[in-house]
Enzyme design. Sequence first.
Site, PDB file in Angstrom:
ATOM      1  N   SER A 116      -1.640  11.069   1.318  1.00 57.40           N
ATOM      2  CA  SER A 116      -2.656  12.110   1.490  1.00 57.40           C
ATOM      3  C   SER A 116      -2.225  13.412   0.847  1.00 57.40           C
ATOM      4  CB  SER A 116      -2.868  12.426   2.975  1.00 57.40           C
ATOM      5  OG  SER A 116      -3.265  11.318   3.673  1.00 57.40           O
ATOM      6  N   HIS A 137      -6.783   6.596  -2.135  1.00 60.78           N
ATOM      7  CA  HIS A 137      -6.743   7.267  -0.842  1.00 60.78           C
ATOM      8  C   HIS A 137      -7.913   6.814   0.020  1.00 60.78           C
ATOM      9  CE1 HIS A 137      -6.931  11.177   1.644  1.00 60.78           C
ATOM     10  NE2 HIS A 137      -5.918  10.474   2.067  1.00 60.78           N
ATOM     11  N   ASN A 187      -9.729  16.561   1.400  1.00 60.28           N
ATOM     12  CA  ASN A 187      -8.819  17.431   2.157  1.00 60.28           C
ATOM     13  C   ASN A 187      -8.730  18.849   1.603  1.00 60.28           C
ATOM     14  OD1 ASN A 187      -8.231  15.749   4.265  1.00 60.28           O
ATOM     15  ND2 ASN A 187      -6.459  14.826   3.256  1.00 60.28           N
TER      16      ASN A 187
HETATM   17  P1  NAI Z   1       1.718   4.808  10.331  1.00 60.17           P
HETATM   18  O1  NAI Z   1       2.850   5.551  10.899  1.00 60.17           O
HETATM   19  O2  NAI Z   1       0.615   4.349  11.229  1.00 60.17           O
HETATM   20  O3  NAI Z   1       2.288   3.493   9.578  1.00 60.17           O
HETATM   21  C1  NAI Z   1       3.369   3.500   8.684  1.00 60.17           C
HETATM   22  C2  NAI Z   1       4.006   2.103   8.677  1.00 60.17           C
HETATM   23  O4  NAI Z   1       4.951   2.040   7.596  1.00 60.17           O
HETATM   24  C3  NAI Z   1       4.791   1.770   9.958  1.00 60.17           C
HETATM   25  O5  NAI Z   1       4.365   0.520  10.455  1.00 60.17           O
HETATM   26  C4  NAI Z   1       6.259   1.710   9.495  1.00 60.17           C
HETATM   27  O6  NAI Z   1       7.011   0.729  10.178  1.00 60.17           O
HETATM   28  C5  NAI Z   1       6.093   1.348   8.028  1.00 60.17           C
HETATM   29  N1  NAI Z   1       7.214   1.742   7.161  1.00 60.17           N
HETATM   30  C6  NAI Z   1       7.925   2.879   7.188  1.00 60.17           C
HETATM   31  N2  NAI Z   1       8.851   2.881   6.216  1.00 60.17           N
HETATM   32  C7  NAI Z   1       8.712   1.702   5.564  1.00 60.17           C
HETATM   33  C8  NAI Z   1       9.363   1.119   4.442  1.00 60.17           C
HETATM   34  N3  NAI Z   1      10.365   1.746   3.830  1.00 60.17           N
HETATM   35  N4  NAI Z   1       8.967  -0.099   4.020  1.00 60.17           N
HETATM   36  C9  NAI Z   1       7.958  -0.744   4.649  1.00 60.17           C
HETATM   37  N5  NAI Z   1       7.296  -0.237   5.712  1.00 60.17           N
HETATM   38  C10 NAI Z   1       7.677   0.967   6.162  1.00 60.17           C
HETATM   39  O7  NAI Z   1       1.141   5.695   9.136  1.00 60.17           O
HETATM   40  P2  NAI Z   1      -0.361   5.821   8.578  1.00 60.17           P
HETATM   41  O8  NAI Z   1      -1.110   6.803   9.385  1.00 60.17           O
HETATM   42  O9  NAI Z   1      -0.927   4.464   8.387  1.00 60.17           O
HETATM   43  O10 NAI Z   1      -0.102   6.498   7.151  1.00 60.17           O
HETATM   44  C11 NAI Z   1       0.456   5.801   6.062  1.00 60.17           C
HETATM   45  C12 NAI Z   1       0.196   6.542   4.768  1.00 60.17           C
HETATM   46  O11 NAI Z   1      -1.199   6.718   4.585  1.00 60.17           O
HETATM   47  C13 NAI Z   1       0.807   7.945   4.678  1.00 60.17           C
HETATM   48  O12 NAI Z   1       1.201   8.168   3.346  1.00 60.17           O
HETATM   49  C14 NAI Z   1      -0.362   8.840   5.067  1.00 60.17           C
HETATM   50  O13 NAI Z   1      -0.240  10.133   4.498  1.00 60.17           O
HETATM   51  C15 NAI Z   1      -1.519   8.098   4.437  1.00 60.17           C
HETATM   52  N6  NAI Z   1      -2.842   8.321   5.046  1.00 60.17           N
HETATM   53  C16 NAI Z   1      -3.018   8.392   6.406  1.00 60.17           C
HETATM   54  C17 NAI Z   1      -4.292   8.585   6.943  1.00 60.17           C
HETATM   55  C18 NAI Z   1      -4.501   8.623   8.434  1.00 60.17           C
HETATM   56  O14 NAI Z   1      -5.588   9.053   8.859  1.00 60.17           O
HETATM   57  N7  NAI Z   1      -3.568   8.191   9.265  1.00 60.17           N
HETATM   58  C19 NAI Z   1      -5.477   8.739   6.087  1.00 60.17           C
HETATM   59  C20 NAI Z   1      -5.196   8.554   4.674  1.00 60.17           C
HETATM   60  C21 NAI Z   1      -3.923   8.411   4.204  1.00 60.17           C
END
Ligand code: NAI
Length: 386
Positions: A116, A137, A187
Amino acid sequence: MNVGIIGCGTMGSGIAQVAATADCSVMVYDTKQEALDTSKAKLEKVLSRLIEKGRIDEAEKNRIQGNISYVNSLKDLANANLTIEAIVENLEIKRKVFQELESYQSQDAIIASNTSSLSIASIAASLENSERVIGVHFFNPAPLMPLVEIIPAIQTSEEVKNKVVQIISDWKKVGVLAKDTPGFIVNRVARPFYGEALRIYEEGKADFATIDWALEELGGFRMGPFQLMDFIGNDVNYTVTETVFKEFYYDPRYKPSFTQKRLAEAGYLGRKSGKGFYDYGEDSKKATPKKDEELGQEILDRVLVMLINEAADALFLNIATAKDIDLAMTKGVNYPKGLLAWANEKGIDWCVNKMDALYNEYHEDRYRCSPLLRKMNKEEAIFNLS
Ligand code: NAI
């Protein structure tokens, strides 16, 4: 097509569902077995609910689940034609994962990030072949929100960009192209929805409930800004604002608010903590707005014109086309109307006059009118949204 998903938290799980529904063969990888188990269980629940609602049948559920495999090694994504990364928002960690992935995959495999706030150029720079890196995104929840911002980096090849545009359309999503700049479209353009509402509150013009009422009832927004900030989480929303502000070299237009910072510091995060701008405790009283039409209209006009000004400035700086800017706000964050279409409806002269009135009152750079609006007003032009 083989699709790899790295990281199956909120976003990765949703994107995997989207790709599997579009009949891709999806491999989901996460460093935590627990995350893989949760993701699988969540999908089972989501699809069962869709059956209950009559949206899909048992066969469709089996088809979608059958298209997904959960893997424990990044190596298992070796054959993915497109890999989408959705891990923690940390440049160093993302770079390491991308480098490892590149060592397993063929040169023509596309690697995408769901980031993001990081620049796609900085992520792409970690690879030998950075031409195949791109930003895709998605919005939360990914299976429900139609919008996907597609962000080519300066390194991305035309071929990769075109392929990804096609894939996103095949997945029945609304793809919009955005320049690799902070906040991409949504954003960035949405900042005043929160920022100007907070400013109106800080000036003592109205309370949260009244401002929310004005935007919801008079403006047609699905949720007022304070309700929405409580829903997103004041920690998350504040961090996005602060990141955008810093990334824009401290342009005062994006200045964060102390009101929200204090809430985040106090742990008043919103719905998830039971208290934010509003109280969500069981016996808490519902805040009542002051339903004064004149005051409400004044609040709505001020937030709206700041949003329009931001959208116009994004167009002025070629962040995206006028059509894509309007699609982004209606399909990514459910705005009742595209902001540029709204500007046409209100009249460009109305927008310029409102911005100038705000500037004359405050003499702050925050209220500078976009040069594009001013030029259009002189030429009596309107936004072309086709
Ligand atoms: P989250 O915290 O729910 O999930 C992240 C996952 O990645 C976890 O299951 C973790 O175990 C895993 N992980 C961490 N390091 C890792 C690695 N080295 N290799 C493999 N898996 C790994 O995070 P979320 O909210 O899904 O966000 C993920 C990405 O998406 C971020 O870059 C965020 O900025 C972006 N994003 C998030 C939005 C939201 O509303 N939550 C909306 C749009 C983009």
